[in-house]
Scaffold this motif. Structure first.
Motif, PDB file in Angstrom:
ATOM      1  N   PRO A   1     -25.384  15.660  19.375  1.00  0.00           N
ATOM      2  CA  PRO A   1     -24.331  14.719  19.783  1.00  0.00           C
ATOM      3  C   PRO A   1     -23.536  14.220  18.576  1.00  0.00           C
ATOM      4  O   PRO A   1     -24.071  14.097  17.468  1.00  0.00           O
ATOM      5  CB  PRO A   1     -25.101  13.575  20.433  1.00  0.00           C
ATOM      6  CG  PRO A   1     -26.456  14.112  20.741  1.00  0.00           C
ATOM      7  CD  PRO A   1     -26.710  15.220  19.762  1.00  0.00           C
ATOM      8  N   ARG A   2     -22.271  13.954  18.809  1.00  0.00           N
ATOM      9  CA  ARG A   2     -21.359  13.544  17.725  1.00  0.00           C
ATOM     10  C   ARG A   2     -21.863  12.298  16.996  1.00  0.00           C
ATOM     11  O   ARG A   2     -21.794  12.219  15.765  1.00  0.00           O
ATOM     12  CB  ARG A   2     -19.949  13.323  18.282  1.00  0.00           C
ATOM     13  CG  ARG A   2     -18.941  12.840  17.265  1.00  0.00           C
ATOM     14  CD  ARG A   2     -18.690  13.820  16.158  1.00  0.00           C
ATOM     15  NE  ARG A   2     -17.887  14.919  16.649  1.00  0.00           N
ATOM     16  CZ  ARG A   2     -17.544  15.974  15.927  1.00  0.00           C
ATOM     17  NH1 ARG A   2     -17.921  16.064  14.675  1.00  0.00           N
ATOM     18  NH2 ARG A   2     -16.843  16.932  16.431  1.00  0.00           N
ATOM     19  N   HIS A   3     -22.389  11.300  17.712  1.00  0.00           N
ATOM     20  CA  HIS A   3     -22.838  10.084  17.025  1.00  0.00           C
ATOM     21  C   HIS A   3     -23.992  10.390  16.062  1.00  0.00           C
ATOM     22  O   HIS A   3     -24.096   9.780  14.999  1.00  0.00           O
ATOM     23  CB  HIS A   3     -23.202   8.962  18.014  1.00  0.00           C
ATOM     24  CG  HIS A   3     -24.492   9.140  18.736  1.00  0.00           C
ATOM     25  ND1 HIS A   3     -24.635   9.974  19.817  1.00  0.00           N
ATOM     26  CD2 HIS A   3     -25.702   8.605  18.503  1.00  0.00           C
ATOM     27  CE1 HIS A   3     -25.881   9.939  20.230  1.00  0.00           C
ATOM     28  NE2 HIS A   3     -26.546   9.118  19.456  1.00  0.00           N
ATOM     29  N   GLN A   4     -24.823  11.387  16.382  1.00  0.00           N
ATOM     30  CA  GLN A   4     -25.897  11.804  15.479  1.00  0.00           C
ATOM     31  C   GLN A   4     -25.324  12.509  14.249  1.00  0.00           C
ATOM     32  O   GLN A   4     -25.813  12.316  13.132  1.00  0.00           O
ATOM     33  CB  GLN A   4     -26.891  12.720  16.198  1.00  0.00           C
ATOM     34  CG  GLN A   4     -27.764  12.014  17.200  1.00  0.00           C
ATOM     35  CD  GLN A   4     -28.699  11.002  16.550  1.00  0.00           C
ATOM     36  OE1 GLN A   4     -28.921  11.006  15.346  1.00  0.00           O
ATOM     37  NE2 GLN A   4     -29.240  10.118  17.354  1.00  0.00           N
ATOM     38  N   GLU A   5     -24.301  13.329  14.458  1.00  0.00           N
ATOM     39  CA  GLU A   5     -23.642  13.989  13.326  1.00  0.00           C
ATOM     40  C   GLU A   5     -23.047  12.956  12.378  1.00  0.00           C
ATOM     41  O   GLU A   5     -23.119  13.106  11.153  1.00  0.00           O
ATOM     42  CB  GLU A   5     -22.551  14.929  13.829  1.00  0.00           C
ATOM     43  CG  GLU A   5     -23.082  16.148  14.547  1.00  0.00           C
ATOM     44  CD  GLU A   5     -21.976  17.002  15.154  1.00  0.00           C
ATOM     45  OE1 GLU A   5     -20.797  16.595  15.136  1.00  0.00           O
ATOM     46  OE2 GLU A   5     -22.307  18.093  15.664  1.00  0.00           O
ATOM     47  N   ILE A   6     -22.456  11.919  12.951  1.00  0.00           N
ATOM     48  CA  ILE A   6     -21.871  10.841  12.136  1.00  0.00           C
ATOM     49  C   ILE A   6     -22.966  10.139  11.332  1.00  0.00           C
ATOM     50  O   ILE A   6     -22.804   9.883  10.134  1.00  0.00           O
ATOM     51  CB  ILE A   6     -21.100   9.857  13.032  1.00  0.00           C
ATOM     52  CG1 ILE A   6     -19.860  10.540  13.616  1.00  0.00           C
ATOM     53  CG2 ILE A   6     -20.725   8.586  12.269  1.00  0.00           C
ATOM     54  CD1 ILE A   6     -19.190   9.782  14.751  1.00  0.00           C
ATOM     55  N   LEU A   7     -24.086   9.817  11.979  1.00  0.00           N
ATOM     56  CA  LEU A   7     -25.185   9.145  11.284  1.00  0.00           C
ATOM     57  C   LEU A   7     -25.753  10.009  10.160  1.00  0.00           C
ATOM     58  O   LEU A   7     -26.023   9.505   9.064  1.00  0.00           O
ATOM     59  CB  LEU A   7     -26.283   8.748  12.269  1.00  0.00           C
ATOM     60  CG  LEU A   7     -25.951   7.588  13.202  1.00  0.00           C
ATOM     61  CD1 LEU A   7     -27.061   7.402  14.236  1.00  0.00           C
ATOM     62  CD2 LEU A   7     -25.720   6.300  12.421  1.00  0.00           C
TER      63      LEU A   7
ATOM     64  N   ILE B   1     -16.828   9.589   5.830  1.00  0.00           N
ATOM     65  CA  ILE B   1     -17.866   9.882   6.826  1.00  0.00           C
ATOM     66  C   ILE B   1     -17.311  10.832   7.886  1.00  0.00           C
ATOM     67  O   ILE B   1     -17.975  11.802   8.272  1.00  0.00           O
ATOM     68  CB  ILE B   1     -18.406   8.584   7.465  1.00  0.00           C
ATOM     69  CG1 ILE B   1     -19.082   7.714   6.406  1.00  0.00           C
ATOM     70  CG2 ILE B   1     -19.373   8.898   8.611  1.00  0.00           C
ATOM     71  CD1 ILE B   1     -19.410   6.304   6.879  1.00  0.00           C
ATOM     72  N   GLY B   2     -16.102  10.553   8.337  1.00  0.00           N
ATOM     73  CA  GLY B   2     -15.477  11.416   9.334  1.00  0.00           C
ATOM     74  C   GLY B   2     -15.352  12.850   8.855  1.00  0.00           C
ATOM     75  O   GLY B   2     -15.730  13.792   9.564  1.00  0.00           O
ATOM     76  N   ARG B   3     -14.842  13.036   7.635  1.00  0.00           N
ATOM     77  CA  ARG B   3     -14.703  14.389   7.072  1.00  0.00           C
ATOM     78  C   ARG B   3     -16.060  15.086   6.985  1.00  0.00           C
ATOM     79  O   ARG B   3     -16.204  16.247   7.356  1.00  0.00           O
ATOM     80  CB  ARG B   3     -14.070  14.331   5.680  1.00  0.00           C
ATOM     81  CG  ARG B   3     -12.560  14.413   5.683  1.00  0.00           C
ATOM     82  CD  ARG B   3     -12.000  14.618   4.283  1.00  0.00           C
ATOM     83  NE  ARG B   3     -12.366  13.564   3.337  1.00  0.00           N
ATOM     84  CZ  ARG B   3     -11.783  12.370   3.268  1.00  0.00           C
ATOM     85  NH1 ARG B   3     -10.811  12.061   4.107  1.00  0.00           N
ATOM     86  NH2 ARG B   3     -12.164  11.490   2.373  1.00  0.00           N
ATOM     87  N   ALA B   4     -17.066  14.360   6.498  1.00  0.00           N
ATOM     88  CA  ALA B   4     -18.398  14.953   6.354  1.00  0.00           C
ATOM     89  C   ALA B   4     -19.028  15.295   7.705  1.00  0.00           C
ATOM     90  O   ALA B   4     -19.839  16.213   7.796  1.00  0.00           O
ATOM     91  CB  ALA B   4     -19.314  14.005   5.576  1.00  0.00           C
ATOM     92  N   ALA B   5     -18.626  14.570   8.757  1.00  0.00           N
ATOM     93  CA  ALA B   5     -19.153  14.828  10.105  1.00  0.00           C
ATOM     94  C   ALA B   5     -18.299  15.834  10.865  1.00  0.00           C
ATOM     95  O   ALA B   5     -18.587  16.139  12.029  1.00  0.00           O
ATOM     96  CB  ALA B   5     -19.244  13.519  10.887  1.00  0.00           C
ATOM     97  N   GLY B   6     -17.239  16.315  10.215  1.00  0.00           N
ATOM     98  CA  GLY B   6     -16.386  17.309  10.861  1.00  0.00           C
ATOM     99  C   GLY B   6     -15.404  16.722  11.853  1.00  0.00           C
ATOM    100  O   GLY B   6     -15.002  17.395  12.809  1.00  0.00           O
TER     101      GLY B   6
ATOM    102  N   TYR C   1     -17.416   5.815  18.422  1.00  0.00           N
ATOM    103  CA  TYR C   1     -18.872   5.722  18.465  1.00  0.00           C
ATOM    104  C   TYR C   1     -19.416   4.473  17.781  1.00  0.00           C
ATOM    105  O   TYR C   1     -20.472   3.966  18.168  1.00  0.00           O
ATOM    106  CB  TYR C   1     -19.486   6.964  17.804  1.00  0.00           C
ATOM    107  CG  TYR C   1     -19.016   8.236  18.449  1.00  0.00           C
ATOM    108  CD1 TYR C   1     -19.647   8.721  19.590  1.00  0.00           C
ATOM    109  CD2 TYR C   1     -17.912   8.932  17.943  1.00  0.00           C
ATOM    110  CE1 TYR C   1     -19.209   9.885  20.196  1.00  0.00           C
ATOM    111  CE2 TYR C   1     -17.476  10.096  18.542  1.00  0.00           C
ATOM    112  CZ  TYR C   1     -18.114  10.565  19.675  1.00  0.00           C
ATOM    113  OH  TYR C   1     -17.673  11.707  20.281  1.00  0.00           O
ATOM    114  N   PHE C   2     -18.730   4.010  16.749  1.00  0.00           N
ATOM    115  CA  PHE C   2     -19.186   2.860  15.955  1.00  0.00           C
ATOM    116  C   PHE C   2     -17.993   1.963  15.643  1.00  0.00           C
ATOM    117  O   PHE C   2     -16.872   2.451  15.492  1.00  0.00           O
ATOM    118  CB  PHE C   2     -19.822   3.332  14.640  1.00  0.00           C
ATOM    119  CG  PHE C   2     -21.033   4.197  14.828  1.00  0.00           C
ATOM    120  CD1 PHE C   2     -22.273   3.637  15.045  1.00  0.00           C
ATOM    121  CD2 PHE C   2     -20.925   5.585  14.796  1.00  0.00           C
ATOM    122  CE1 PHE C   2     -23.400   4.439  15.234  1.00  0.00           C
ATOM    123  CE2 PHE C   2     -22.036   6.395  14.981  1.00  0.00           C
ATOM    124  CZ  PHE C   2     -23.279   5.822  15.198  1.00  0.00           C
TER     125      PHE C   2
END
Length: 189
Positions: free
Chosen positions: A2-8, A28-33, A42-43
């Motif tokens: 899930p995207r929120h996990q990718e962000i974390l 953070i956004g760039r690193a999470a794609g 999400y946050f």
């Protein structure tokens, strides 16, 4: 995932590498794609992301430490092993928790402190049953000292190798440190 996990996960890596203050939402956004602005779906911001990571630390500790038990020595062993397992299996997360306590913003700080206090109370209760007659303050000091020592392993540079048997060495050191509660009782004033 899930995207929120990718962000974390992205935030965890970046906070570990560059510190909370050294990372922006766009990073953070760039690193999470994704984009920085997509993070806000999400946050509410990086403060909430840090709070979610801190929550994860406490969740991991609770799971790894097991439930309180009748035998204080067995429970103490579970508490010690829980910290060692956190420090060695979630190094970045544990290091962030150690280094970024000051960065946790209100209102997240209050909830984290409440949860942490419940966990600290468990340690103090266990130590009190294991080493009766010590003051609550002494037991808090002992628990914090041992916890800090065990979490220090997470602050090692990630590329360094742990020698075989390091878990057992850390356990022996923690047990030896807590033995100080058996001797040198303060005199009544």
């Amino acid at each position: 995932m899930p995207r929120h996990q990718e962000i974390l996960l992205a935030a965890e890596r970046l906070f570990f590498e560059r510190s909370f203050d050294g990372v922006g939402v766009d990073d953070i956004g760039r690193a999470a794609g994704t984009s920085g602005s997509a993070i806000y779906r999400y946050f509410s911001g990086k403060d909430e992301i840090l709070a979610a990571l801190f929550s994860r630390v406490l969740d991991e500790l609770l799971v790894r430490s097991g439930r309180p038990g009748d035998d204080p020595q067995e429970e103490l062993e579970s508490l010690l092993r829980g910290f060692i397992e956190l420090a060695t299996s979630h190094e970045m997360l544990a290091a962030i928790w150690v280094r970024e306590q000051r960065s946790l913003a209100d209102p997240y700080r209050g909830e984290h402190v409440r949860r942490l206090r419940r966990f600290s109370d468990r340690w103090v209760d266990c130590l009190d049953r294991s080493y009766p007659g010590r003051s609550r303050e002494e037991l808090l000091i002992a628990s914090r000292a041992v916890q800090t020592m065990l979490l220090a392993e997470a602050l090692r540079p990630p590329e360094t190798r742990r020698p075989a048997g390091s878990h057992e060495l850390m356990l022996r050191m923690a047990r030896a440190g807590l033995k100080a509660l058996e001797t040198g009782r303060p005199q009544d004033s």
